[in-house]
Scaffold this motif. Structure first.
Motif, PDB file in Angstrom:
ATOM      1  N   PHE A  43       0.836  -1.208   0.000  1.00 35.23           N
ATOM      2  CA  PHE A  43       0.000   0.000   0.000  1.00 35.23           C
ATOM      3  C   PHE A  43       0.870   1.258   0.000  1.00 35.23           C
ATOM      4  CE2 PHE A  43      -3.685  -2.389   2.267  1.00 35.23           C
ATOM      5  CZ  PHE A  43      -4.087  -2.894   1.047  1.00 35.23           C
ATOM      6  N   LEU A  44       1.900   1.246   0.851  1.00 29.50           N
ATOM      7  CA  LEU A  44       2.768   2.425   0.924  1.00 29.50           C
ATOM      8  C   LEU A  44       3.430   2.685  -0.425  1.00 29.50           C
ATOM      9  CD1 LEU A  44       4.380   4.633   2.432  1.00 29.50           C
ATOM     10  CD2 LEU A  44       5.985   2.880   3.158  1.00 29.50           C
ATOM     11  N   SER A  45       4.012   1.644  -1.011  1.00 29.07           N
ATOM     12  CA  SER A  45       4.715   1.802  -2.291  1.00 29.07           C
ATOM     13  C   SER A  45       3.768   2.287  -3.375  1.00 29.07           C
ATOM     14  CB  SER A  45       5.334   0.471  -2.730  1.00 29.07           C
ATOM     15  OG  SER A  45       6.225   0.025  -1.751  1.00 29.07           O
ATOM     16  N   ALA A  47       0.868   3.860  -3.020  1.00 32.05           N
ATOM     17  CA  ALA A  47       0.379   5.214  -2.759  1.00 32.05           C
ATOM     18  C   ALA A  47       1.417   6.244  -3.191  1.00 32.05           C
ATOM     19  CB  ALA A  47       0.033   5.378  -1.279  1.00 32.05           C
ATOM     20  N   LEU A  48       2.692   5.953  -2.891  1.00 31.15           N
ATOM     21  CA  LEU A  48       3.748   6.898  -3.263  1.00 31.15           C
ATOM     22  C   LEU A  48       3.893   6.971  -4.779  1.00 31.15           C
ATOM     23  CD1 LEU A  48       6.544   6.141  -0.627  1.00 31.15           C
ATOM     24  CD2 LEU A  48       4.990   8.079  -0.682  1.00 31.15           C
ATOM     25  N   THR A  49       3.915   5.811  -5.431  1.00 28.52           N
ATOM     26  CA  THR A  49       4.088   5.790  -6.885  1.00 28.52           C
ATOM     27  C   THR A  49       2.914   6.474  -7.570  1.00 28.52           C
ATOM     28  OG1 THR A  49       5.180   3.676  -6.565  1.00 28.52           O
ATOM     29  CG2 THR A  49       4.695   4.299  -8.830  1.00 28.52           C
ATOM     30  N   ASN A  50       1.685   6.098  -7.176  1.00 27.65           N
ATOM     31  CA  ASN A  50       0.503   6.710  -7.785  1.00 27.65           C
ATOM     32  C   ASN A  50       0.528   8.225  -7.635  1.00 27.65           C
ATOM     33  OD1 ASN A  50      -0.412   4.232  -8.441  1.00 27.65           O
ATOM     34  ND2 ASN A  50      -1.970   4.113  -6.838  1.00 27.65           N
TER      35      ASN A  50
END
Lengths: 206, 206
Positions: A43-45, A47-50
């Protein structure tokens, strides 16, 4: 720091690129992720990429937005004739939280700071001046921090718009609500005396 | 906190799940990523995902590893008869940095702490006892922090292995090298006097 895993080392190195995150803190954060379910890292990855790939900057005020024009600029209830000039989107969030401002914003994206190599051309100044030139703006409110760089930026913009039919104001400086007078710095206290307001106005909106 | 972008909000929310990272810090970190080239965010996300998906724990010592058996356990030069018991992989890194230990490790993954709901069964204790039972271990060095939980964990393990032919030791407690005596806490200073060492041994390996 010697790592027993290249994967761990790479994650710590990338994490420690973030401002204020040293290697030790990065290791602590990464080991925390290892103890959590895999989804949290996913989720973290994502969210950051999006966010990095898809977020946009409002074409009008340069605020962060999910569309070409942000919610504030496209809100029919906001007064387009009053523009509050801020440094950063965090300032927009702070002013919005007060619920006291019904105009729109203009996010400069920084302050003029020759020491840091930031000149006027790197900031969203021209688009602000263009708005004023179109004659649709009644008031420009400067809401930059009152530092050397903030004042410089204010003056730079002011000189470019002073000949147009626009009122320029700055946010009031003074003693914070709830603060003790004796602990205030003398510049702030001095200004708050010089720029005193009629008593009957002082409790409006509070 | 009101966000002008759902993408931003989601990124900040995920980031603030990390320990010690509040919403404001998360926002600062995420805005920093927005100012950097897109690659930095991609690299960070990939490094975290790869690590979480692919990292392994050594089957022998439970240290983080890129293979089924970690570099330390598979190193023929390490003495398999001496096992240093630690709480966390950070302790392995700290001891490895000293260059003073040539045995192998056993990472418990925590300390017994009823308050936090951590019992012996959640820690890698059984596999350690099994190693001792096999009779291949000469010495167990306890290197947990000397807190209530650390001491409890030491005793719990000690009671399970005391009947076997193994020497148990703990790392020395005392005044840090370079510390002033007058600022040391009295428990540490007291122990350092009771457990004094022959002078000619005190500068060995330094």
């Amino acid at each position: 720091m010697e790592f027993s895993s290249k994967l761990l080392e790479k994650a710590v190195n990338e994490m420690s690129q973030l401002p204020g995150i040293g290697k030790r803190t990065a290791l602590r954060l990464v080991l925390h992720l290892l103890k959590q379910p895999k989804e949290q890292t996913t989720f973290l990855s994502q969210a950051l990429t999006n966010m990095r790939e898809e977020v946009q900057f409002c074409e009008s005020c340069h605020n962060i937005s999910d569309a070409a024009i942000c919610d504030i600029c496209s809100n029919a209830k906001r007064d387009r004739q009053i523009i509050c000039v801020v440094e950063d989107i965090r300032d927009v969030m702070a002013i919005e939280n007060t619920g006291q401002f019904r105009g729109i914003y203009h996010v400069l994206g920084g302050k003029i700071s020759p020491i840091d190599g930031v000149g006027p051309s790197q900031l969203n100044i021209n688009s602000l001046v263009d708005k004023v030139k179109l004659g649709e703006v009644k008031e420009i409110i400067f809401a930059l921090s009152s530092t050397m760089e903030g004042d410089t930026t204010n003056f730079y913009i002011f000189r470019q718009i002073q000949d147009f039919d626009v009122v320029t104001t700055t946010i009031a400086r003074g003693i914070s609500v709830g603060d003790e007078l004796e602990y205030a710095d003398e510049v702030t206290l001095g200004r708050s005396i010089l720029q005193r307001v009629p008593f009957e106005k002082s409790f409006k909106n509070n």
